[in-house]
Design an enzyme around this catalytic site. Sequence first.
Site, mmCIF file in Angstrom:
data_model
loop_
_atom_site.group_PDB
_atom_site.id
_atom_site.type_symbol
_atom_site.label_atom_id
_atom_site.label_comp_id
_atom_site.label_asym_id
_atom_site.label_seq_id
_atom_site.Cartn_x
_atom_site.Cartn_y
_atom_site.Cartn_z
ATOM 1 N N PHE A 1 0.820 -1.209 0.000
ATOM 2 C CA PHE A 1 0.000 0.000 0.000
ATOM 3 C C PHE A 1 0.859 1.266 0.000
ATOM 4 O O PHE A 1 0.770 2.096 -0.909
ATOM 5 C CB PHE A 1 -0.939 -0.017 1.201
ATOM 6 C CG PHE A 1 -1.760 1.236 1.343
ATOM 7 C CD1 PHE A 1 -2.613 1.629 0.322
ATOM 8 C CD2 PHE A 1 -1.665 2.029 2.473
ATOM 9 C CE1 PHE A 1 -3.364 2.798 0.438
ATOM 10 C CE2 PHE A 1 -2.411 3.182 2.601
ATOM 11 C CZ PHE A 1 -3.261 3.573 1.579
ATOM 12 N N ASP B 1 12.013 -11.956 -2.257
ATOM 13 C CA ASP B 1 11.950 -11.700 -0.820
ATOM 14 C C ASP B 1 13.209 -10.919 -0.445
ATOM 15 O O ASP B 1 14.305 -11.244 -0.917
ATOM 16 C CB ASP B 1 11.896 -13.046 -0.091
ATOM 17 C CG ASP B 1 11.672 -12.914 1.412
ATOM 18 O OD1 ASP B 1 12.199 -11.961 2.018
ATOM 19 O OD2 ASP B 1 10.985 -13.782 1.972
ATOM 20 N N ALA C 1 9.386 -2.831 2.399
ATOM 21 C CA ALA C 1 8.927 -4.205 2.608
ATOM 22 C C ALA C 1 8.888 -4.525 4.097
ATOM 23 O O ALA C 1 9.847 -4.268 4.828
ATOM 24 C CB ALA C 1 9.866 -5.177 1.892
ATOM 25 N N THR D 1 8.070 2.991 11.874
ATOM 26 C CA THR D 1 6.676 3.238 12.232
ATOM 27 C C THR D 1 6.592 4.084 13.494
ATOM 28 O O THR D 1 7.528 4.074 14.313
ATOM 29 C CB THR D 1 5.929 1.907 12.473
ATOM 30 O OG1 THR D 1 4.631 2.159 13.009
ATOM 31 C CG2 THR D 1 6.678 1.021 13.464
ATOM 32 N N ASP D 2 5.482 4.778 13.659
ATOM 33 C CA ASP D 2 5.267 5.535 14.895
ATOM 34 C C ASP D 2 5.179 4.619 16.110
ATOM 35 O O ASP D 2 5.407 5.031 17.245
ATOM 36 C CB ASP D 2 4.006 6.402 14.793
ATOM 37 C CG ASP D 2 2.742 5.610 14.497
ATOM 38 O OD1 ASP D 2 2.828 4.404 14.194
ATOM 39 O OD2 ASP D 2 1.646 6.217 14.546
ATOM 40 N N GLU D 3 4.857 3.348 15.879
ATOM 41 C CA GLU D 3 4.636 2.423 16.983
ATOM 42 C C GLU D 3 5.902 2.068 17.742
ATOM 43 O O GLU D 3 5.838 1.510 18.841
ATOM 44 C CB GLU D 3 3.939 1.158 16.486
ATOM 45 C CG GLU D 3 2.551 1.413 15.920
ATOM 46 C CD GLU D 3 1.769 0.139 15.678
ATOM 47 O OE1 GLU D 3 1.887 -0.794 16.496
ATOM 48 O OE2 GLU D 3 1.046 0.079 14.670
ATOM 49 N N TYR E 1 5.024 -6.706 16.541
ATOM 50 C CA TYR E 1 5.280 -5.952 15.307
ATOM 51 C C TYR E 1 6.198 -4.766 15.567
ATOM 52 O O TYR E 1 7.248 -4.613 14.928
ATOM 53 C CB TYR E 1 3.963 -5.476 14.693
ATOM 54 C CG TYR E 1 4.139 -4.311 13.742
ATOM 55 C CD1 TYR E 1 4.859 -4.459 12.556
ATOM 56 C CD2 TYR E 1 3.601 -3.055 14.030
ATOM 57 C CE1 TYR E 1 5.045 -3.390 11.690
ATOM 58 C CE2 TYR E 1 3.781 -1.987 13.165
ATOM 59 C CZ TYR E 1 4.495 -2.151 12.004
ATOM 60 O OH TYR E 1 4.680 -1.091 11.153
ATOM 61 N N ALA F 1 8.091 -4.162 18.043
ATOM 62 C CA ALA F 1 9.399 -4.587 18.556
ATOM 63 C C ALA F 1 10.344 -4.943 17.419
ATOM 64 O O ALA F 1 11.535 -4.603 17.446
ATOM 65 C CB ALA F 1 9.226 -5.767 19.504
ATOM 66 N N LYS G 1 10.200 -3.747 14.383
ATOM 67 C CA LYS G 1 10.554 -2.508 13.684
ATOM 68 C C LYS G 1 11.589 -1.707 14.477
ATOM 69 O O LYS G 1 12.508 -1.115 13.902
ATOM 70 C CB LYS G 1 9.298 -1.669 13.440
ATOM 71 C CG LYS G 1 8.274 -2.329 12.525
ATOM 72 C CD LYS G 1 8.808 -2.577 11.130
ATOM 73 C CE LYS G 1 8.900 -1.300 10.324
ATOM 74 N NZ LYS G 1 9.323 -1.565 8.920
ATOM 75 N N LEU H 1 -8.101 -0.739 9.523
ATOM 76 C CA LEU H 1 -9.370 -0.295 10.095
ATOM 77 C C LEU H 1 -10.357 0.252 9.075
ATOM 78 O O LEU H 1 -11.527 -0.165 9.038
ATOM 79 C CB LEU H 1 -9.107 0.767 11.174
ATOM 80 C CG LEU H 1 -10.367 1.370 11.835
ATOM 81 C CD1 LEU H 1 -11.204 0.289 12.505
ATOM 82 C CD2 LEU H 1 -9.980 2.459 12.822
ATOM 83 N N PRO I 1 -15.530 -4.882 13.826
ATOM 84 C CA PRO I 1 -14.753 -5.159 15.047
ATOM 85 C C PRO I 1 -13.914 -3.948 15.433
ATOM 86 O O PRO I 1 -13.173 -3.409 14.612
ATOM 87 C CB PRO I 1 -13.869 -6.352 14.646
ATOM 88 C CG PRO I 1 -13.762 -6.262 13.153
ATOM 89 C CD PRO I 1 -15.035 -5.640 12.660
ATOM 90 N N ARG J 1 -7.373 -5.764 22.367
ATOM 91 C CA ARG J 1 -6.070 -6.182 21.841
ATOM 92 C C ARG J 1 -5.055 -6.228 22.975
ATOM 93 O O ARG J 1 -4.937 -5.275 23.758
ATOM 94 C CB ARG J 1 -5.601 -5.216 20.756
ATOM 95 C CG ARG J 1 -4.178 -5.475 20.283
ATOM 96 C CD ARG J 1 -3.698 -4.413 19.314
ATOM 97 N NE ARG J 1 -4.225 -4.622 17.975
ATOM 98 C CZ ARG J 1 -4.089 -3.723 16.984
ATOM 99 N NH1 ARG J 1 -3.473 -2.570 17.229
ATOM 100 N NH2 ARG J 1 -4.575 -3.979 15.792
ATOM 101 N N GLY K 1 -1.723 -5.653 24.784
ATOM 102 C CA GLY K 1 -0.691 -4.633 24.618
ATOM 103 C C GLY K 1 -1.160 -3.401 23.873
ATOM 104 O O GLY K 1 -0.341 -2.692 23.275
#
Length: 316
Positions: free
Chosen positions: A11, A57, A74, A122-124, A146, A148, A150, A186, A201, A275, A277
């Site tokens: 995306f 890959d 990727a 990522t912001d996460e 995820y 972690a 990154k 989402l 959901p 969810r 965490g």
Amino acid sequence: MIIYITGCLGFIGSHVTKACLDKGWYVYGIDKCTYASNVHKLQDFSTYPKFKFEQNDICNIDRLVDCDYFINVAAETHVDNSIRKSDDFVNSNINGVYKILELLKTYKREGMIVPTLLHFSTDEVYGDISEGEHIETDILKPSNPYSATKAAADQLILAWARTYKINYVIVRPTNNYGIGQYVEKLIPKACKSLTLGRRIPLHNQGTPFRNWLHAKDTASGVVKIIESNVKNEIFNIAGGFEQSNIVTVEKIITEYLGHLPSDYKEKYLDLSISREGQDVRYALNDNKLRLLGWKPTCNFNKELKEIVQFYKDTQI
């Protein structure tokens, strides 16, 4: 300008690929063609004479083409998938980045001009924040498998840059949205649920807050960084638009039905899910990128109308 882009059919990766091709740059695209890849994008990209593609890959790349920038988009990205099973996330998000860094290290020894690694984080990686905004120098406190993986990749890049003098740029975008996003996310998931007559959901009663940024604005941020020729820096890409997840879904329902029913929570939402965490709020300060001259151009509410209409008109 010659650009190498991994995840070019994903995306965000497809938006970055198009933005680079529209600048007239040569693009060598790599994609594993997983479930989340949009292979139909190849038809669009093939109209550009400066585009070449290889299905591969990132863990299996054994050579680099001559390029100015190696853009790594990727990744395995869906948090819920990482909570259920983390193997693919460790392999792609950590081992894949390690493989890229080793290729760049070898490339450097050959005496060629070494491309700059522009890596999508990522912001996460910062974890959540109840008030204020994260800046690029904040400590990384990932909350799930995820994020972690990154964060681990970010640390690998910083270490290889210091030890082997590899030039890098790390970008940390917030939640991206737009037409064509895979339905596990989402906004498309909400549209799909409405189309199928299922309840949407929504984790943790919809209370978590997220920044939203259109993928076109993320891509334009990458182009601005490349054109500014900055090296060895980290940039947040956020845009400044924030709202709770339940407000986002309320807007989707309103656009889809033409109104928001008084009983929408009971009729259209599944609020029974929590969810593990869960991060309560992401918020990034992107002043550093804005100082380069970048600013977002897409309006969330306007774009959401078009996205909902797209999914109403399209079989998901």
